[in-house]
Design a protein around this motif. Structure first.
Motif, short mmCIF file in Angstrom:
data_model
loop_
_atom_site.label_atom_id
_atom_site.label_comp_id
_atom_site.label_asym_id
_atom_site.label_seq_id
_atom_site.Cartn_x
_atom_site.Cartn_y
_atom_site.Cartn_z
N LEU A 133 0.82 -1.21 0.00
CA LEU A 133 0.00 0.00 0.00
C LEU A 133 0.86 1.26 0.00
CD1 LEU A 133 -2.70 -1.23 2.51
CD2 LEU A 133 -3.10 -0.64 0.11
N THR A 134 2.00 1.20 0.66
CA THR A 134 2.92 2.35 0.65
C THR A 134 3.51 2.55 -0.73
OG1 THR A 134 3.46 1.91 2.97
CG2 THR A 134 4.93 3.37 1.77
N LEU A 135 3.96 1.47 -1.37
CA LEU A 135 4.49 1.56 -2.73
C LEU A 135 3.44 2.09 -3.70
CD1 LEU A 135 6.59 -1.70 -3.33
CD2 LEU A 135 7.43 0.63 -3.00
N ALA A 136 2.19 1.70 -3.48
CA ALA A 136 1.11 2.13 -4.37
C ALA A 136 0.65 3.56 -4.09
CB ALA A 136 -0.07 1.17 -4.24
N GLY A 137 1.23 4.21 -3.08
CA GLY A 137 0.83 5.57 -2.75
C GLY A 137 -0.50 5.64 -2.03
N GLN A 138 -0.94 4.53 -1.43
CA GLN A 138 -2.23 4.49 -0.75
C GLN A 138 -2.08 4.50 0.77
OE1 GLN A 138 -4.73 1.34 -2.24
NE2 GLN A 138 -4.06 1.64 -4.34
N PHE A 139 -0.86 4.66 1.26
CA PHE A 139 -0.63 4.66 2.70
C PHE A 139 0.54 5.58 3.01
CE2 PHE A 139 0.99 2.75 6.69
CZ PHE A 139 -0.17 2.82 7.43
N PRO A 140 0.41 6.43 4.02
CA PRO A 140 1.48 7.40 4.33
C PRO A 140 2.73 6.73 4.89
CG PRO A 140 -0.31 7.54 5.94
CD PRO A 140 -0.79 6.64 4.85
N LYS A 141 3.88 7.13 4.39
CA LYS A 141 5.15 6.51 4.79
C LYS A 141 5.42 6.64 6.28
CE LYS A 141 7.33 7.24 0.28
NZ LYS A 141 8.43 7.93 -0.46
N LYS A 142 4.98 7.73 6.88
CA LYS A 142 5.28 7.95 8.29
C LYS A 142 4.59 6.94 9.20
CE LYS A 142 1.54 11.29 9.22
NZ LYS A 142 1.24 12.67 9.65
N ARG A 143 3.60 6.21 8.68
CA ARG A 143 2.89 5.23 9.50
C ARG A 143 3.44 3.82 9.34
NH1 ARG A 143 -2.55 6.27 11.40
NH2 ARG A 143 -2.96 8.50 11.29
#
Length: 229
Positions: A73-83
């Motif tokens: 989800l992070t790679l897909a831009g659907q989840f914030p990296k800071k989390r």
């Protein structure tokens, strides 16, 4: 006093991953002790647990319950990296607590459902990569609890006898930590993460580039309600 959303989300991830490891590998332990569930019964428990966890906890945290899912989800831009770090830490903690609970209840019966290759490392690596790829591709494109849970049950039924069908580094980490069995543990991190990256790439290729005709519904970005991230 209200609990901050970020803490509630992390708690939900920990609880969800605890449930996954307690009931999933727990079913394998019960099968080893009683023989009552059978292989397909154990696979069904995994799938039903994932279905229930997503249905209950997705509104709070997205119910990743899997570092590979968080990575995808992070790679897909659907989840914030800071989390990412808090989520993965919560997942590993929940998995570990569940595995130690199983250890207290059953001892080392069934090796606590630890994931181990039954064949060659190459066979296990490729199988885990492919299983994770399809799980996360379907999760990215659907996300419906019963669909994702069904895929987990299907893949556990097929791949379980060969690799344990982990598809989830946290699911493998907890039982390994509690049992002290670390054989080929690296495989259950590297293969799922590569499968996750491949799922993101293929999902991007499948996404429509222009609104020419109706397309399957796209997976939506998850940001917990009220979160400014």
């Amino acid at each position: 006093m209200s609990v901050p959303l970020s803490r509630r989300a992390a708690a939900a991830e920990g609880l969800g991953t605890f449930a996954l490891v307690f009931f999933g590998p727990g079913a394998a332990v019960v099968q080893a002790q009683t023989g009552a569930l059978g292989h397909l019964g154990v696979a069904a428990v995994f799938g039903l647990t994932v279905t229930a966890v997503i249905a209950a906890l997705a509104p709070i945290s997205g119910a990743h319950i899997n570092p590979a899912a968080t990575f995808a989800l992070t790679l897909a831009g659907q989840f914030p990296k800071k989390r990412v770090v808090p989520y993965v830490a919560a997942q590993l903690l929940g998995a570990s607590l569940a595995a130690f609970t199983l250890l207290a209840l059953f001892g080392l019966k069934g090796d606590l459902g630890v994931t181990l290759p039954a064949g060659s490392l190459t066979q296990a690596f490729i199988l885990e990569l492919v299983l994770t790829f399809f799980l996360l591709l379907i999760a990215l494109r659907s996300g419906l609890p019963w669909v994702v849970g069904g895929v987990v049950a299907l893949e556990a039924a097929m791949g379980g006898p060969i690799t344990g069908a982990s598809m989830n580094p946290a699911r493998s980490f907890g039982p390994a930590l509690a049992s002290g069995i670390w054989t080929a543990h690296w495989l259950y991190w590297v293969a799922p993460l590569l499968g996750a990256a491949l799922a993101v790439a293929v999902n991007h290729l499948l996404a429509p580039t222009a609104p020419v005709e109706p397309q399957p519904q796209q997976a939506q970005e998850f940001v917990p309600e009220g979160d400014p991230a």
